[in-house]
Design an enzyme around this catalytic site. Sequence first.
Site, PDB file in Angstrom:
ATOM      1  CG  ASP A   1      -0.149   0.200   2.542  1.00 54.85           C
ATOM      2  OD1 ASP A   1       1.106   0.261   2.518  1.00 54.85           O
ATOM      3  OD2 ASP A   1      -0.788   0.302   3.596  1.00 54.85           O
TER       4      ASP A   1
ATOM      5  CG  ASP B   1       1.600   3.151   4.791  1.00 58.84           C
ATOM      6  OD1 ASP B   1       0.524   2.719   5.216  1.00 58.84           O
ATOM      7  OD2 ASP B   1       2.505   2.415   4.333  1.00 58.84           O
TER       8      ASP B   1
ATOM      9  CG  ASP C   1      -3.218   2.493   5.238  1.00 57.62           C
ATOM     10  OD1 ASP C   1      -4.361   2.235   4.820  1.00 57.62           O
ATOM     11  OD2 ASP C   1      -2.431   1.631   5.670  1.00 57.62           O
TER      12      ASP C   1
HETATM   13  P1  8DG Z   1       4.327  -2.431   2.959  1.00 56.53           P
HETATM   14  O1  8DG Z   1       3.101  -1.580   2.980  1.00 56.53           O
HETATM   15  O2  8DG Z   1       5.354  -1.955   2.016  1.00 56.53           O
HETATM   16  O3  8DG Z   1       4.002  -3.863   2.777  1.00 56.53           O
HETATM   17  O4  8DG Z   1       5.032  -2.334   4.387  1.00 56.53           O
HETATM   18  P2  8DG Z   1       4.835  -1.227   5.493  1.00 56.53           P
HETATM   19  O5  8DG Z   1       4.531   0.094   4.878  1.00 56.53           O
HETATM   20  O6  8DG Z   1       5.980  -1.303   6.424  1.00 56.53           O
HETATM   21  O7  8DG Z   1       3.582  -1.795   6.273  1.00 56.53           O
HETATM   22  P3  8DG Z   1       2.158  -1.153   6.604  1.00 56.53           P
HETATM   23  O8  8DG Z   1       1.263  -2.306   6.929  1.00 56.53           O
HETATM   24  O9  8DG Z   1       1.679  -0.247   5.531  1.00 56.53           O
HETATM   25  O10 8DG Z   1       2.376  -0.363   7.950  1.00 56.53           O
HETATM   26  C1  8DG Z   1       3.240   0.757   8.055  1.00 56.53           C
HETATM   27  C2  8DG Z   1       3.392   1.098   9.498  1.00 56.53           C
HETATM   28  O11 8DG Z   1       2.197   1.682   9.989  1.00 56.53           O
HETATM   29  C3  8DG Z   1       3.660  -0.124  10.373  1.00 56.53           C
HETATM   30  O12 8DG Z   1       4.849   0.054  11.115  1.00 56.53           O
HETATM   31  C4  8DG Z   1       2.498  -0.180  11.303  1.00 56.53           C
HETATM   32  C5  8DG Z   1       2.038   1.254  11.323  1.00 56.53           C
HETATM   33  N1  8DG Z   1       0.687   1.514  11.781  1.00 56.53           N
HETATM   34  C6  8DG Z   1       0.477   2.252  12.901  1.00 56.53           C
HETATM   35  N2  8DG Z   1      -0.852   2.389  13.141  1.00 56.53           N
HETATM   36  C7  8DG Z   1      -1.494   1.693  12.154  1.00 56.53           C
HETATM   37  C8  8DG Z   1      -2.869   1.464  11.902  1.00 56.53           C
HETATM   38  O13 8DG Z   1      -3.770   1.915  12.623  1.00 56.53           O
HETATM   39  N3  8DG Z   1      -3.170   0.690  10.817  1.00 56.53           N
HETATM   40  C9  8DG Z   1      -2.191   0.189  10.009  1.00 56.53           C
HETATM   41  N4  8DG Z   1      -2.559  -0.539   8.944  1.00 56.53           N
HETATM   42  N5  8DG Z   1      -0.853   0.404  10.238  1.00 56.53           N
HETATM   43  C10 8DG Z   1      -0.515   1.139  11.301  1.00 56.53           C
HETATM   44  O14 8DG Z   1       1.397   2.723  13.559  1.00 56.53           O
HETATM   45 MN    MN Z   2       2.734   0.398   3.754  1.00 60.33          MN
HETATM   46 MN    MN Z   3      -0.385   0.799   5.582  1.00 61.63          MN
END
Ligand code: 8DG
Ligand code: MN
Ligand code: MN
Length: 371
Positions: free
Chosen positions: A205, A207, A295
């Site tokens: 995703d 962020d 996100d």
């Molecule tokens: P990716 O998307 O490339 O697979 O990896 P990522 O970017 O490291 O993973 P992510 O699932 O998008 O999460 C990014 C960070 O956001 C991770 O350290 C966890 C953090 N996070 C929070 N709060 C929340 C929340 O409420 N929901 C989600 N989905 N992630 C959160 O700190």
């Molecule tokens: Mn991510």
């Molecule tokens: Mn995310």
Amino acid sequence: ATVSPPTPVATVSQYACQRRTTLENHNKIFTEAFEVLAESYEFNMNEGQCLAFRRAASVLKSLPWAVLSLGATQDLPCLGQHTKKVMEEVLYYGRSFEVDNILSDERFQTLKLFTSVFGVGPKTAEKWYCRGLRSFSDILADRSIHLNRMQQSGFLHYGDISRAVSKAEALSLRNIIDGAVHAITPAAAVALTGGFRRGKEFGHDVDFIVTTPELGKEDRLLLNIIDGLKRQGLLLYCDYQASTFDMAKLPNHRFKAMDNFSKCFLILRLESSQVEGGLHSVEGDSRGWRAVRVDLVSPPLDRYAFALMGWTGSRQFQRDLRRFARAERRMLLDNHALYDKNKKEFLAASTEKDIFAHLGLEYIEPWQRNA
Ligand code: 8DG
Ligand code: MN
Ligand code: MN
């Protein structure tokens, strides 16, 4: 690259926040095996074993050299009997039989497939598996199953959102979010966070953190951004969660609890023409657009550094940062705040460097947090 530990070997910390972990992984053959085991334990609700394998994988990822014998792991932390047995198999046979068995297990394969759908966690996947369901068509044909709105979108856009998002696509989305934000207030700021901030070329995703300089306006900002995206016809799915942030509350060191800032989980429509070099999704490129998971989180400005730290990840890095704070410093850290239990006071931070400094840790760059 060096393939044996340099002598003398510097001691490796048990905490990921005291290690520098880049994306260059010299021990993939082991860490990939550990990931399978961790996931399998997660499906079996065995949190302890799951975490043990994630920790072991994280230690090996941080090494600037490849492990070529069990002897080389002697001084490494977080490697127990079980992890060493798996490493031994990989070293001698090039594979782990335990991992092979998991990968060919029907239950594991099915739970893996089901949890790959946006909105489906291990509990739901398990429930469907126990009902005898094995494929997406089984689920969609079962009239007794109620899919929530998130899961419906997950199935609808499955092809697109199960395909990785490229860096070029992430940067194009940043321009789109930037545009939506600045149409509302030029004073607001957008920052790319998550895996892309750690230097990853691909993600599941994208962020972003958005903030406004006026305290208390962050909820409104997010709603306005969502509205702007909707008017442009880019909003395919939106799960908005209003802030429940309470500044008097002590930080929750347990990593499982997500933060209370206002946030939204979106699926956006990304046009091929907006992305340099075209879309990463091949089908999407011929169609002219693809769906992408995005996100957005919007903390109040005085909590920006804590939110940025938490959302930059990696999950393992953040888990260990909190564990280190509590066990080594008697401090509580989460995405909202840092609290000193000795002094009984909150410690303010306007940058990530401030947080590392409060914790008495050397600063670790985002691209060194791929623990
Ligand atoms: P990716 O998307 O490339 O697979 O990896 P990522 O970017 O490291 O993973 P992510 O699932 O998008 O999460 C990014 C960070 O956001 C991770 O350290 C966890 C953090 N996070 C929070 N709060 C929340 C929340 O409420 N929901 C989600 N989905 N992630 C959160 O700190
Ligand atoms: Mn991510
Ligand atoms: Mn995310």
